[in-house]
Structures are given as C-alpha cells and as structure tokens.
Design an enzyme around this catalytic site. Structure first.
Site, PDB file in Angstrom:
ATOM      1  N   ASP A   1      31.255  11.388  22.343  1.00 38.66           N
ATOM      2  CA  ASP A   1      30.061  11.608  21.518  1.00 38.66           C
ATOM      3  C   ASP A   1      28.788  11.312  22.316  1.00 38.66           C
ATOM      4  OD1 ASP A   1      28.118  11.897  19.616  1.00 38.66           O
ATOM      5  OD2 ASP A   1      29.103  10.667  18.102  1.00 38.66           O
TER       6      ASP A   1
ATOM      7  N   LYS B   1      21.119  19.824   9.336  1.00 41.99           N
ATOM      8  CA  LYS B   1      20.712  19.204  10.601  1.00 41.99           C
ATOM      9  C   LYS B   1      20.972  20.209  11.722  1.00 41.99           C
ATOM     10  CE  LYS B   1      22.067  15.391  13.614  1.00 41.99           C
ATOM     11  NZ  LYS B   1      22.993  14.248  13.741  1.00 41.99           N
TER      12      LYS B   1
ATOM     13  N   GLU C   1       9.376  16.011  14.917  1.00 39.54           N
ATOM     14  CA  GLU C   1      10.668  16.567  14.475  1.00 39.54           C
ATOM     15  C   GLU C   1      10.845  16.447  12.961  1.00 39.54           C
ATOM     16  OE1 GLU C   1      14.242  14.399  14.457  1.00 39.54           O
ATOM     17  OE2 GLU C   1      13.458  12.738  15.645  1.00 39.54           O
TER      18      GLU C   1
ATOM     19  N   SER D   1      24.859  12.779  22.530  1.00 44.71           N
ATOM     20  CA  SER D   1      23.914  13.644  21.824  1.00 44.71           C
ATOM     21  C   SER D   1      23.436  14.792  22.703  1.00 44.71           C
ATOM     22  CB  SER D   1      22.711  12.829  21.372  1.00 44.71           C
ATOM     23  OG  SER D   1      21.736  13.683  20.815  1.00 44.71           O
ATOM     24  N   ALA D   2      23.298  15.961  22.074  1.00 46.61           N
ATOM     25  CA  ALA D   2      22.713  17.120  22.767  1.00 46.61           C
ATOM     26  C   ALA D   2      21.258  16.862  23.161  1.00 46.61           C
ATOM     27  CB  ALA D   2      22.816  18.357  21.878  1.00 46.61           C
ATOM     28  N   ASP D   3      20.648  15.819  22.583  1.00 50.34           N
ATOM     29  CA  ASP D   3      19.271  15.472  22.974  1.00 50.34           C
ATOM     30  C   ASP D   3      19.187  15.198  24.471  1.00 50.34           C
ATOM     31  OD1 ASP D   3      18.749  15.512  20.245  1.00 50.34           O
ATOM     32  OD2 ASP D   3      18.375  13.352  20.068  1.00 50.34           O
TER      33      ASP D   3
ATOM     34  N   VAL E   1      15.805  16.061  17.876  1.00 51.08           N
ATOM     35  CA  VAL E   1      14.995  15.955  19.092  1.00 51.08           C
ATOM     36  C   VAL E   1      15.260  17.173  19.982  1.00 51.08           C
ATOM     37  CG1 VAL E   1      14.689  14.647  21.240  1.00 51.08           C
ATOM     38  CG2 VAL E   1      14.751  13.446  19.038  1.00 51.08           C
TER      39      VAL E   1
ATOM     40  N   LYS F   1      18.298   3.088  20.323  1.00 50.27           N
ATOM     41  CA  LYS F   1      18.815   2.206  19.294  1.00 50.27           C
ATOM     42  C   LYS F   1      20.188   1.700  19.697  1.00 50.27           C
ATOM     43  CE  LYS F   1      17.576   3.326  15.016  1.00 50.27           C
ATOM     44  NZ  LYS F   1      17.423   4.373  14.047  1.00 50.27           N
TER      45      LYS F   1
HETATM   46  N1  PSU Z   1      17.693   8.201  15.864  1.00 52.56           N
HETATM   47  C1  PSU Z   1      16.871   7.636  14.974  1.00 52.56           C
HETATM   48  N2  PSU Z   1      16.384   8.379  13.940  1.00 52.56           N
HETATM   49  C2  PSU Z   1      16.703   9.706  13.797  1.00 52.56           C
HETATM   50  C3  PSU Z   1      17.567  10.309  14.777  1.00 52.56           C
HETATM   51  C4  PSU Z   1      18.034   9.526  15.780  1.00 52.56           C
HETATM   52  O1  PSU Z   1      16.563   6.481  15.085  1.00 52.56           O
HETATM   53  O2  PSU Z   1      16.262  10.356  12.837  1.00 52.56           O
HETATM   54  C5  PSU Z   1      17.881  11.767  14.668  1.00 52.56           C
HETATM   55  C6  PSU Z   1      17.014  12.584  15.639  1.00 52.56           C
HETATM   56  O3  PSU Z   1      16.695  13.812  15.029  1.00 52.56           O
HETATM   57  C7  PSU Z   1      17.934  12.817  16.815  1.00 52.56           C
HETATM   58  C8  PSU Z   1      19.253  12.978  16.102  1.00 52.56           C
HETATM   59  O4  PSU Z   1      17.613  13.955  17.589  1.00 52.56           O
HETATM   60  O5  PSU Z   1      19.234  12.002  15.075  1.00 52.56           O
HETATM   61  C9  PSU Z   1      20.433  12.773  17.023  1.00 52.56           C
HETATM   62  O6  PSU Z   1      21.586  13.178  16.367  1.00 52.56           O
HETATM   63  P1  PSU Z   1      22.937  13.287  17.203  1.00 52.56           P
HETATM   64  O7  PSU Z   1      23.235  11.876  17.618  1.00 52.56           O
HETATM   65  O8  PSU Z   1      23.940  13.845  16.244  1.00 52.56           O
HETATM   66  O9  PSU Z   1      22.649  14.167  18.380  1.00 52.56           O
HETATM   67 MN    MN Z   2      26.904  13.208  18.439  1.00 49.93          MN
END
Ligand code: PSU
Ligand code: MN
Length: 304
Positions: free
Chosen positions: A140, A88, A26, A142-144, A108, A161
């Site tokens: 909140d 992003k 990524e 994540s879309a992941d 991701v 994490k």
């Molecule tokens: N967690 C990490 N390092 C990162 C990310 C998450 O330890 O760089 C990044 C990844 O690209 C992940 C994104 O897909 O943050 C998730 O963002 P959000 O929580 O806004 O979906």
């Molecule tokens: Mn989010």
C-alpha cells in the site's frame, strides 16, 4: 483538446493569464477527510486565507464529469454535503469519472494533475498520502508519491501523518527524486506534531527561498513536484504519545477489519478523529489554514 474536459473558473483563468499567483486546493479532504459541516466551513475559510495573502484560490474536483479548476461556494457546499458518496478520485479513476459524468473528489495526485493542466504550480493541503505501515506485505503506497515524482507542482502540507510509515515514505520520495523541504524546520513534521525523528532534505526559512528553488528546478527541466512540509502551529500541536496510541489503535482496527486499498486512508482519518473526540479535527483544520497561508506566500513570490 483539453477544453473538451476542463473548466477553469473565469477568475482563476484571468489570474493565470496575467501571471498572478494562484493556489490549488484538493477536494478529497472535503469529502473524505473531514465531516460535514466542518469540511465546508474549512474549505471556504481556506479560500479566504489564500485571498487575504494575495493569491487566487482554485479548489479542484470533478463535477458531472467536468474537470473543475476553481469551484464556486455552492459547488464546494454540494461536494461537502455529499461527503463519502462522492467518488474518491486518484489518477487511475479520472477517465472513468469523466466518462460516466459523475462527481469525483480529487486526491493530492489527481489535484496535481488538474492543477498542472491549468498551469498552477502551488497546491496547499493537509497531509499527503504515503507508504503505509506494513507496506512490505500490503504494497500500500499512495499514488500521491508517484505523482510527486512526475508532475511539476509544489505541495504544501504538514508533513506525513503517522498512519503512514514516515521513514519508508521518505525513502520512496528520495528514490523518485522528490525533494522534501522543511519550512523553518530541520525535521519532517508529523502532521499533528511539529517534529519527527526524520530529517528533511533541505530546511528553507522564507517563502522566497522556496519559490527560487521551485523556479530553478523547473527552469532546468527537472521533472516532478516538491514537498514543502510546514509544521502545525505550536498551540494546536497534539501530545505525541497520545496521538501515537490513537493511531496505533486505528491501524490495528483497520487490519482486523480487513480494510485495504482506497478505503484505508479515509478509515484511518475518521477513526483518529473519533478516538480523539474531535480534538484532532481542530488540529487538522488549523494546520490546513497554516498551509494555505504559506502556499499563498510562496505563490506570490513565484509569480514575481
Ligand atoms: N491525509 C490526510 N487527509 C486527507 C488525505 C490524506 O491527512 O484528506 C487524503 C488526500 O486526498 C490524499 C489521499 O491524497 O487521502 C491519499 O489517499 P490514498 O492513501 O488512498 O492514496
Ligand atoms: Mn493506498
């Protein structure tokens, strides 16, 4: 149709056509996950580790509105230097970045989407997004996680994490039918540390076993991805109490500043690095290397 938008790097394309192992990577981790120049150095070394372990790397991003599967070293350097100025880009953003011919760093979720378009099954990163602490109020998530539910790509990461609510993240994945595999571990690694209080769904001890499970899942048409959680190497693991304190302080500061939405994860990552005077950055880099190696080994076995 897709060719109208998608550029697959010639080396990656040749490998895919020949059924050779390819590992996706990524780019949000490059632009938003680490500072320059460590981000570029890490991204290039990760590609080398994948090559050393018998697979072809494909770092993914959107450049000038083109979906890039497999970037050149110059492109990686460009993206890493531009850093936070790159947008992003998660699933919802892709069409807009393409339409305005902008640069987008793929998360991701969106890296999985582009990898799937190209036919890549294995993807290495540091950490996935998840259910955030306080999601009961903020929603909140994540879309992941939703992408893992829908897109057939295995994601090798160092677990979740603790900026996230790890328990709720696992509950969400369970509901969505996403298996969480521990590589040589029975508990879910917590990114900076090798263990957490949460068990994984399955412990598998070899890349071959993981590749076999992936094949079985997709041969049977069971849609969706897989989380492969790989503990950080012992010598780079952080003290659990210390890192927990740092993360708690970062989350409190985020709430106090009213940061939310797509800004929250980058904010927390930067705060944690700042508050540990960079030692978390070293751990972060090393665990990505470790994940790249395992991902290449899985890809090699999957290609057999
Ligand atoms: N967690 C990490 N390092 C990162 C990310 C998450 O330890 O760089 C990044 C990844 O690209 C992940 C994104 O897909 O943050 C998730 O963002 P959000 O929580 O806004 O979906
Ligand atoms: Mn989010």
């Amino acid at each position: 149709m897709l060719e109208q938008y998608l550029d697959i790097n010639p080396e990656v394309k040749a490998a895919l056509e020949a059924g050779k192992p390819v590992v996706a990577l990524e780019s949000t981790i490059i632009s938003h996950g680490m500072p320059f120049p460590q981000n570029v150095e890490t991204a290039l070394k990760v590609e080398q580790i994948i090559r050393d372990n018998g697979a072809v790397p494909a770092t993914i991003a959107i450049l000038n509105g083109r979906l890039k599967v497999g970037m050149t070293h110059e492109e990686i350097e460009y993206l890493g230097k531009k850093g936070l100025e790159v947008i992003k880009t998660s699933r919802r953003d892709i069409p807009f970045i393409v339409a305005k011919q902008a640069d987008g760093a793929t998360t991701v979720a969106s890296t999985m989407i582009l990898a799937d378009m190209a036919g890549i099954k294995v993807f290495a990163t540091g950490g996935i997004g998840g259910v955030h602490r306080g999601a009961q109020q903020t929603f909140d998530i994540s879309a992941d996680l939703q992408e893992l539910a829908n897109t057939n790509v295995a994601v090798i990461c160092a677990g979740a994490k603790s900026i996230l609510d790890i328990g709720l993240t696992l509950e969400y994945l369970e509901t969505q039918g996403v298996p969480v595999v521990g590589y040589q571990t029975a508990t879910l690694p917590a990114f900076y540390t090798r263990e957490s209080e949460f068990g994984v769904d399955y412990q598998l001890d070899t890349p071959e076993q993981i590749a076999t499970a992936m094949k079985a899942k997709w041969d049977m048409g069971l849609k969706g991805g897989m989380v492969i959680a790989n503990p950080i190497p012992e010598q780079y693991a952080m003290n659990s109490i210390e890192i927990t304190e740092v993360i708690n302080a970062a989350v409190a500061e985020m709430e106090q500043k009213g940061i939310f939405g797509k800004e929250s994860t980058p904010f927390l990552l930067a705060k944690v690095a700042e508050k540990t005077a960079g030692s978390s950055l070293t751990s972060n880099i090393e665990l990505v290397f470790n994940n790249a190696k395992l991902a290449a080994q899985i890809a090699v076995n999957y290609a057999k």
